[in-house]
Design a protein around this motif. Sequence first.
Motif, short mmCIF file in Angstrom:
data_model
loop_
_atom_site.label_atom_id
_atom_site.label_comp_id
_atom_site.label_asym_id
_atom_site.label_seq_id
_atom_site.Cartn_x
_atom_site.Cartn_y
_atom_site.Cartn_z
N MET A 6 -27.87 14.17 -3.98
CA MET A 6 -29.04 14.15 -4.82
C MET A 6 -28.72 14.78 -6.17
SD MET A 6 -32.52 16.39 -4.95
CE MET A 6 -31.54 17.73 -5.51
N VAL A 7 -29.22 14.18 -7.23
CA VAL A 7 -29.11 14.71 -8.58
C VAL A 7 -30.52 14.84 -9.13
CG1 VAL A 7 -28.28 14.32 -10.92
CG2 VAL A 7 -26.91 13.55 -8.98
N LYS A 8 -30.87 16.04 -9.57
CA LYS A 8 -32.16 16.26 -10.20
C LYS A 8 -31.89 16.86 -11.57
CE LYS A 8 -36.48 18.76 -9.74
NZ LYS A 8 -37.20 19.82 -9.02
N ARG A 9 -32.41 16.19 -12.63
CA ARG A 9 -32.23 16.67 -14.01
C ARG A 9 -33.58 16.98 -14.63
NH1 ARG A 9 -28.20 12.46 -14.44
NH2 ARG A 9 -26.17 13.39 -14.85
N GLU A 10 -33.60 18.07 -15.41
CA GLU A 10 -34.80 18.44 -16.14
C GLU A 10 -34.38 18.90 -17.53
OE1 GLU A 10 -38.39 21.78 -15.97
OE2 GLU A 10 -36.88 21.74 -14.39
N VAL A 11 -34.87 18.22 -18.55
CA VAL A 11 -34.59 18.63 -19.93
C VAL A 11 -35.45 19.85 -20.22
CG1 VAL A 11 -34.69 17.98 -22.36
CG2 VAL A 11 -33.99 16.29 -20.65
N LEU A 12 -34.80 20.99 -20.46
CA LEU A 12 -35.51 22.24 -20.73
C LEU A 12 -35.83 22.42 -22.21
CD1 LEU A 12 -33.53 24.70 -18.42
CD2 LEU A 12 -35.65 23.46 -17.90
N ALA A 13 -34.94 21.92 -23.06
CA ALA A 13 -35.15 22.04 -24.51
C ALA A 13 -34.35 20.96 -25.22
CB ALA A 13 -34.70 23.41 -25.00
#
Length: 94
Positions: A1-8
């Motif tokens: 599983m790959v989970k990405r979240e753009v924080l800034a």
Amino acid sequence: MVKREVLASEGSVMVVKVELDKDFHGDEDKHVEEQVSYIEKGSVEFEVAGEKRVLHEGDVQYIPSNAPHRVNVIESCTILDVFTPVRKDLLDGK
């Protein structure tokens, strides 16, 4: 599983939080943006331009522009990736 979240994503810098499951093997990647990866949790093997290095919590990996790279996750991990300039493909959700 790959989970990405753009924080800034401000100016020419982008920070992305990436969560990867144990035993994940990434495909080779290559992009014009420079990248710095900080291992927040877990351990991972980075291969950058043919050189392998095992990183643990608190370690940092620099990836130059256009350097082929991939990851193999040893222990489920959280990585903070910093890109410059901004990776527009990640903003588009690709």
